[in-house]
Design a protein around this motif. Sequence first.
Motif, PDB file in Angstrom:
ATOM      1  N   THR A   1       0.840  -1.195   0.000  1.00 52.95           N
ATOM      2  CA  THR A   1       0.000   0.000   0.000  1.00 52.95           C
ATOM      3  C   THR A   1       0.873   1.243   0.000  1.00 52.95           C
ATOM      4  OG1 THR A   1      -0.090   0.066   2.415  1.00 52.95           O
ATOM      5  CG2 THR A   1      -1.851  -1.118   1.287  1.00 52.95           C
ATOM      6  N   ILE A   2       0.285   2.333  -0.454  1.00 52.29           N
ATOM      7  CA  ILE A   2       0.964   3.630  -0.394  1.00 52.29           C
ATOM      8  C   ILE A   2      -0.002   4.644   0.199  1.00 52.29           C
ATOM      9  CG2 ILE A   2       2.505   3.221  -2.362  1.00 52.29           C
ATOM     10  CD1 ILE A   2       0.546   4.919  -4.045  1.00 52.29           C
ATOM     11  N   ARG A   3       0.538   5.704   0.801  1.00 53.54           N
ATOM     12  CA  ARG A   3      -0.302   6.780   1.333  1.00 53.54           C
ATOM     13  C   ARG A   3      -0.527   7.808   0.228  1.00 53.54           C
ATOM     14  NH1 ARG A   3      -0.508   6.616   6.958  1.00 53.54           N
ATOM     15  NH2 ARG A   3       1.085   5.322   7.927  1.00 53.54           N
ATOM     16  N   VAL A   4      -1.769   8.201   0.047  1.00 52.25           N
ATOM     17  CA  VAL A   4      -2.110   9.193  -0.975  1.00 52.25           C
ATOM     18  C   VAL A   4      -2.801  10.364  -0.294  1.00 52.25           C
ATOM     19  CG1 VAL A   4      -3.391   9.644  -3.099  1.00 52.25           C
ATOM     20  CG2 VAL A   4      -2.382   7.392  -2.717  1.00 52.25           C
ATOM     21  N   ASP A   5      -2.375  11.565  -0.612  1.00 50.98           N
ATOM     22  CA  ASP A   5      -2.985  12.760  -0.059  1.00 50.98           C
ATOM     23  C   ASP A   5      -4.445  12.840  -0.489  1.00 50.98           C
ATOM     24  OD1 ASP A   5      -3.792  15.614   0.145  1.00 50.98           O
ATOM     25  OD2 ASP A   5      -1.724  15.847   0.845  1.00 50.98           O
ATOM     26  N   ILE A   6      -5.342  13.140   0.452  1.00 52.26           N
ATOM     27  CA  ILE A   6      -6.775  13.178   0.158  1.00 52.26           C
ATOM     28  C   ILE A   6      -7.099  14.252  -0.882  1.00 52.26           C
ATOM     29  CG2 ILE A   6      -7.285  14.761   2.063  1.00 52.26           C
ATOM     30  CD1 ILE A   6      -9.535  11.881   0.812  1.00 52.26           C
ATOM     31  N   ASP A   7      -6.295  15.333  -0.931  1.00 55.05           N
ATOM     32  CA  ASP A   7      -6.538  16.389  -1.925  1.00 55.05           C
ATOM     33  C   ASP A   7      -6.346  15.863  -3.339  1.00 55.05           C
ATOM     34  OD1 ASP A   7      -7.130  18.206   0.020  1.00 55.05           O
ATOM     35  OD2 ASP A   7      -5.108  19.023   0.151  1.00 55.05           O
ATOM     36  N   ARG A   8      -5.391  14.947  -3.509  1.00 50.03           N
ATOM     37  CA  ARG A   8      -5.179  14.357  -4.838  1.00 50.03           C
ATOM     38  C   ARG A   8      -6.373  13.503  -5.248  1.00 50.03           C
ATOM     39  NH1 ARG A   8       1.196  12.463  -5.025  1.00 50.03           N
ATOM     40  NH2 ARG A   8       2.097  14.493  -4.492  1.00 50.03           N
ATOM     41  N   LEU A   9      -6.942  12.779  -4.282  1.00 51.51           N
ATOM     42  CA  LEU A   9      -8.128  11.981  -4.586  1.00 51.51           C
ATOM     43  C   LEU A   9      -9.310  12.884  -4.936  1.00 51.51           C
ATOM     44  CD1 LEU A   9      -8.016   9.133  -1.911  1.00 51.51           C
ATOM     45  CD2 LEU A   9      -7.377   9.013  -4.310  1.00 51.51           C
ATOM     46  N   ASP A  10      -9.421  14.012  -4.253  1.00 50.23           N
ATOM     47  CA  ASP A  10     -10.483  14.976  -4.579  1.00 50.23           C
ATOM     48  C   ASP A  10     -10.327  15.495  -6.003  1.00 50.23           C
ATOM     49  OD1 ASP A  10     -11.711  14.762  -2.145  1.00 50.23           O
ATOM     50  OD2 ASP A  10     -10.644  16.456  -1.247  1.00 50.23           O
ATOM     51  N   THR A  11      -9.073  15.794  -6.377  1.00 53.92           N
ATOM     52  CA  THR A  11      -8.800  16.275  -7.738  1.00 53.92           C
ATOM     53  C   THR A  11      -9.154  15.206  -8.767  1.00 53.92           C
ATOM     54  OG1 THR A  11      -7.002  17.656  -6.900  1.00 53.92           O
ATOM     55  CG2 THR A  11      -7.031  17.225  -9.264  1.00 53.92           C
ATOM     56  N   LEU A  12      -8.767  13.946  -8.463  1.00 51.73           N
ATOM     57  CA  LEU A  12      -9.084  12.834  -9.358  1.00 51.73           C
ATOM     58  C   LEU A  12     -10.594  12.682  -9.516  1.00 51.73           C
ATOM     59  CD1 LEU A  12      -8.179  10.355 -11.013  1.00 51.73           C
ATOM     60  CD2 LEU A  12      -8.168   9.041  -8.886  1.00 51.73           C
ATOM     61  N   MET A  13     -11.324  12.815  -8.398  1.00 51.07           N
ATOM     62  CA  MET A  13     -12.783  12.696  -8.458  1.00 51.07           C
ATOM     63  C   MET A  13     -13.393  13.813  -9.298  1.00 51.07           C
ATOM     64  SD  MET A  13     -15.556  11.178  -7.722  1.00 51.07           S
ATOM     65  CE  MET A  13     -15.274   9.994  -6.419  1.00 51.07           C
ATOM     66  N   ASN A  14     -12.895  15.029  -9.151  1.00 50.55           N
ATOM     67  CA  ASN A  14     -13.420  16.155  -9.930  1.00 50.55           C
ATOM     68  C   ASN A  14     -13.175  15.967 -11.423  1.00 50.55           C
ATOM     69  OD1 ASN A  14     -14.394  17.535  -7.704  1.00 50.55           O
ATOM     70  ND2 ASN A  14     -12.479  18.619  -7.351  1.00 50.55           N
ATOM     71  N   LEU A  15     -11.964  15.481 -11.763  1.00 48.14           N
ATOM     72  CA  LEU A  15     -11.649  15.234 -13.172  1.00 48.14           C
ATOM     73  C   LEU A  15     -12.549  14.149 -13.746  1.00 48.14           C
ATOM     74  CD1 LEU A  15      -7.739  15.380 -13.058  1.00 48.14           C
ATOM     75  CD2 LEU A  15      -9.266  17.020 -14.168  1.00 48.14           C
ATOM     76  N   PHE A  16     -12.762  13.090 -12.949  1.00 49.09           N
ATOM     77  CA  PHE A  16     -13.622  12.021 -13.438  1.00 49.09           C
ATOM     78  C   PHE A  16     -15.068  12.512 -13.581  1.00 49.09           C
ATOM     79  CE2 PHE A  16     -16.519   8.468 -12.907  1.00 49.09           C
ATOM     80  CZ  PHE A  16     -16.104   7.671 -13.966  1.00 49.09           C
ATOM     81  N   SER A  17     -15.490  13.410 -12.693  1.00 51.91           N
ATOM     82  CA  SER A  17     -16.838  13.974 -12.784  1.00 51.91           C
ATOM     83  C   SER A  17     -17.041  14.673 -14.120  1.00 51.91           C
ATOM     84  CB  SER A  17     -17.078  14.960 -11.636  1.00 51.91           C
ATOM     85  OG  SER A  17     -16.978  14.312 -10.391  1.00 51.91           O
ATOM     86  N   GLU A  18     -16.027  15.434 -14.542  1.00 57.52           N
ATOM     87  CA  GLU A  18     -16.106  16.113 -15.846  1.00 57.52           C
ATOM     88  C   GLU A  18     -16.161  15.089 -16.976  1.00 57.52           C
ATOM     89  OE1 GLU A  18     -16.538  19.323 -16.189  1.00 57.52           O
ATOM     90  OE2 GLU A  18     -16.474  19.574 -14.015  1.00 57.52           O
ATOM     91  N   LEU A  19     -15.377  14.025 -16.835  1.00 61.60           N
ATOM     92  CA  LEU A  19     -15.369  12.963 -17.845  1.00 61.60           C
ATOM     93  C   LEU A  19     -16.745  12.297 -17.939  1.00 61.60           C
ATOM     94  CD1 LEU A  19     -13.561  11.300 -19.807  1.00 61.60           C
ATOM     95  CD2 LEU A  19     -13.088   9.766 -17.898  1.00 61.60           C
ATOM     96  N   LEU A  20     -17.385  12.104 -16.789  1.00 69.44           N
ATOM     97  CA  LEU A  20     -18.697  11.475 -16.763  1.00 69.44           C
ATOM     98  C   LEU A  20     -19.738  12.348 -17.470  1.00 69.44           C
ATOM     99  CD1 LEU A  20     -20.478   9.151 -15.759  1.00 69.44           C
ATOM    100  CD2 LEU A  20     -20.774  10.392 -13.618  1.00 69.44           C
ATOM    101  N   ILE A  21     -19.655  13.656 -17.266  1.00 65.71           N
ATOM    102  CA  ILE A  21     -20.579  14.581 -17.933  1.00 65.71           C
ATOM    103  C   ILE A  21     -20.411  14.495 -19.452  1.00 65.71           C
ATOM    104  CG2 ILE A  21     -21.103  17.030 -18.300  1.00 65.71           C
ATOM    105  CD1 ILE A  21     -20.321  17.418 -15.298  1.00 65.71           C
ATOM    106  N   ASP A  22     -19.152  14.441 -19.925  1.00 61.36           N
ATOM    107  CA  ASP A  22     -18.885  14.317 -21.368  1.00 61.36           C
ATOM    108  C   ASP A  22     -19.361  12.970 -21.906  1.00 61.36           C
ATOM    109  OD1 ASP A  22     -17.798  16.820 -21.475  1.00 61.36           O
ATOM    110  OD2 ASP A  22     -15.724  16.170 -21.241  1.00 61.36           O
ATOM    111  N   ARG A  23     -19.232  11.910 -21.075  1.00 64.30           N
ATOM    112  CA  ARG A  23     -19.678  10.586 -21.508  1.00 64.30           C
ATOM    113  C   ARG A  23     -21.189  10.583 -21.756  1.00 64.30           C
ATOM    114  NH1 ARG A  23     -20.008   5.719 -17.327  1.00 64.30           N
ATOM    115  NH2 ARG A  23     -22.177   6.372 -17.243  1.00 64.30           N
ATOM    116  N   VAL A  24     -21.940  11.173 -20.831  1.00 63.19           N
ATOM    117  CA  VAL A  24     -23.402  11.252 -20.984  1.00 63.19           C
ATOM    118  C   VAL A  24     -23.757  12.060 -22.237  1.00 63.19           C
ATOM    119  CG1 VAL A  24     -25.545  12.066 -19.927  1.00 63.19           C
ATOM    120  CG2 VAL A  24     -23.782  11.006 -18.507  1.00 63.19           C
ATOM    121  N   ARG A  25     -22.991  13.131 -22.493  1.00 57.02           N
ATOM    122  CA  ARG A  25     -23.221  13.962 -23.679  1.00 57.02           C
ATOM    123  C   ARG A  25     -22.964  13.153 -24.957  1.00 57.02           C
ATOM    124  NH1 ARG A  25     -25.869  17.378 -26.600  1.00 57.02           N
ATOM    125  NH2 ARG A  25     -24.681  18.924 -27.755  1.00 57.02           N
ATOM    126  N   LEU A  26     -21.881  12.376 -24.971  1.00 57.59           N
ATOM    127  CA  LEU A  26     -21.561  11.548 -26.142  1.00 57.59           C
ATOM    128  C   LEU A  26     -22.630  10.493 -26.379  1.00 57.59           C
ATOM    129  CD1 LEU A  26     -17.687  11.022 -25.821  1.00 57.59           C
ATOM    130  CD2 LEU A  26     -18.892  12.113 -27.721  1.00 57.59           C
TER     131      LEU A  26
END
Length: 694
Positions: free
Chosen positions: A315-340
């Motif tokens: 296991t590795i330790r990951v900063d929670i802020d990085r996970l928040d950023t990853l979630m936000n980026l994926f959220s944008e990707l999900l919106i584009d997926r629904v649009r496509l």
Amino acid sequence: MDMNAYLSMFIDESNDHLQSLNENLLQLEGNPEDLSIVQSIFRSAHTLKGMSATMGFEDLAALTHEMENVLDLVRNGKLKMDSFIFDTLFKGLDALEAMVQDIVGGGTGKADVTSIVASLQTILKGDYKTVSSAAQAAAKETVAPSGSAGRASGSVLLDEFQSSILLQSMESGHQPYYVQVSVEESCVLKAARAYMVFDLLERNGEIVKSDPSVQDLEQEKFDRSFTVFTISTLSADQLNEQITNISEIASVTVTPLDAESLAALTSAPAAAAVEAPEKPAAAEPEADAKASGGSELSRKAAPSTQSAPAAMNKTIRVDIDRLDTLMNLFSELLIDRVRLEQLASEIKRSELTETVEHMSRVSSDLQNIVLKLRMVPVDSVFNRFPRLVRDLAKSLDKKMELVITGADTELDRTVIDEIGDPLVHLIRNSGDHGIESVEERVAAGKPETGTIHLRAYHSGNHVFIEVEEDGRGINQAKVLQTAIKNGVVTEEQARNLTSEEIQMLIFAPGFSTADKISDISGRGVGLDVVKTKITSLGGNVTVTSAEGKGTKFSVQLPLTLSIISAMLIKLGSEKYAIPLSSIVETGIIQRENILNVHGNRMIQFRNSIIPIISLSGVLQSPDYDESQEQETEIVVIRKGDKIAAVMVDEFIGQSEIVLKTLGKYLTNVYAISGATILGDGYVALIIDPNALIK
């Protein structure tokens, strides 16, 4: 070398070691003869000491070193654990946690730990005493200082820790005193007089304990008198004279203390076998020598007490802020997926449709991984509660145990970070108001030890956390009486309340049935803070209770706060989303089947009558008039045990949506919990079903 680069790692690992020390000490308290647990505690303490010294946190290292010396004597069979040693080690752990938290806040991690170190050294010397309960009670009747206004006969004045400080001061040639002070009845500024007495005592020595506490004295929460245990360089006569010279002091009594009176005034555990340990001078080199290599030798010498080596932890330790950023980026990707997906359905090109379908499958797998990355077992919150219940039982002089089930249940990290404080409040409330005293439980035919159950489990898209105890239960008559007195309900409303509704009154703001306000369960603030916090997380809390049998608090929480499945609906030209986790089923009803019961619109639903709500009426939809239709679509929603139907215009379909807040300017909008961006680029508001059901 720049230590700042390692600070985050130090804080994380220190918290892990402190939690391990807490858990293992609690295990050892239940099984004091198990030396394998002592070995684990010793290793954690030694590692923490080395880390602290390397990072330059000398106070942390010094206190851990003294604790390590005591543990070394225990693991080598030269000292047997008893209540005083456990209490002292737990106090040491509390101090270590406070220092680490200071470092987290940007501090230096320094703290005055001389009293704890002195107590640990007293243990190392073998000089501390234990007094049997019978001898202690007899001694209190004859030796306890008199004149303590309003004190119950035979009440405990000092704990073992405070007594050891006073005892050590006597060995060093200082004189401890018990000082009783009364101010005049006409005194207006009692707190100021108490401050002047404390200032005098601190200039000529050290204060060990006061009754009432310093905080209560500052807030004038005392009648006319207070008492102080102090170590002073002045004689009894000098102290008496100087305190008497303070204006508006009515009387002063200064009683010198000796070893016998200290033993009588000390709350002590039953006598335990304590072998004479070696002096610290001999123990310290041995401790360091064994810590550097002895732990491995000890493990080889006692293979039966050790489990098989664990697999390597990948296991590795990951900063929670990085996970928040990853979630936000994926959220944008999900919106584009629904649009496509919408564009592909309009264009109807097979190549495009196949590519979009493949992308949907891949992004769904990616979504699951992203969500799992944020999921944390509730054990990270639950593991602090055994120590909490242990300390709670001691402070309330009750017997109670905590039984935890489902600690491996996972929740979103955002929820985990916020749920700790409400659960602390519920557990303290259960221990303080729920679990009875030993005498009450025996009289009621119950076991002496009360049980608090802490459970967690998944159900649909929610996690349920339950806090249940087998205590006295909620006194509904008292709750109702208090609610009427506080203006929560009127007497007329009270007559129409069901049993469940009466129990839920304890969540009203400012509601408290405590006969005596204490720090343990919220100082009379009540449980409204708990409900507010849980509701802000999109959750819900309910209570069920049977008088004389116990109470259960049930907390319902969403699995995640970022991406949810929802039913998209229309009201005229406007689109809305309703979370699927709150939907029981959908259907169509004829308007003629809507009943009017005492002014409320109701419908028949599966052999029961439930209320029906007009969503267009709640949201004041401008371009949809439901009265013009002969039949209407409904969504049946659930909040806890309550069910209601919501009238809508048209169903669009199910979709994965990304929750977005409405920003700082649109807070607390009724029945709206947020918004989402749909595939066509339009914004749809997300309905909060909890707000629609009263």
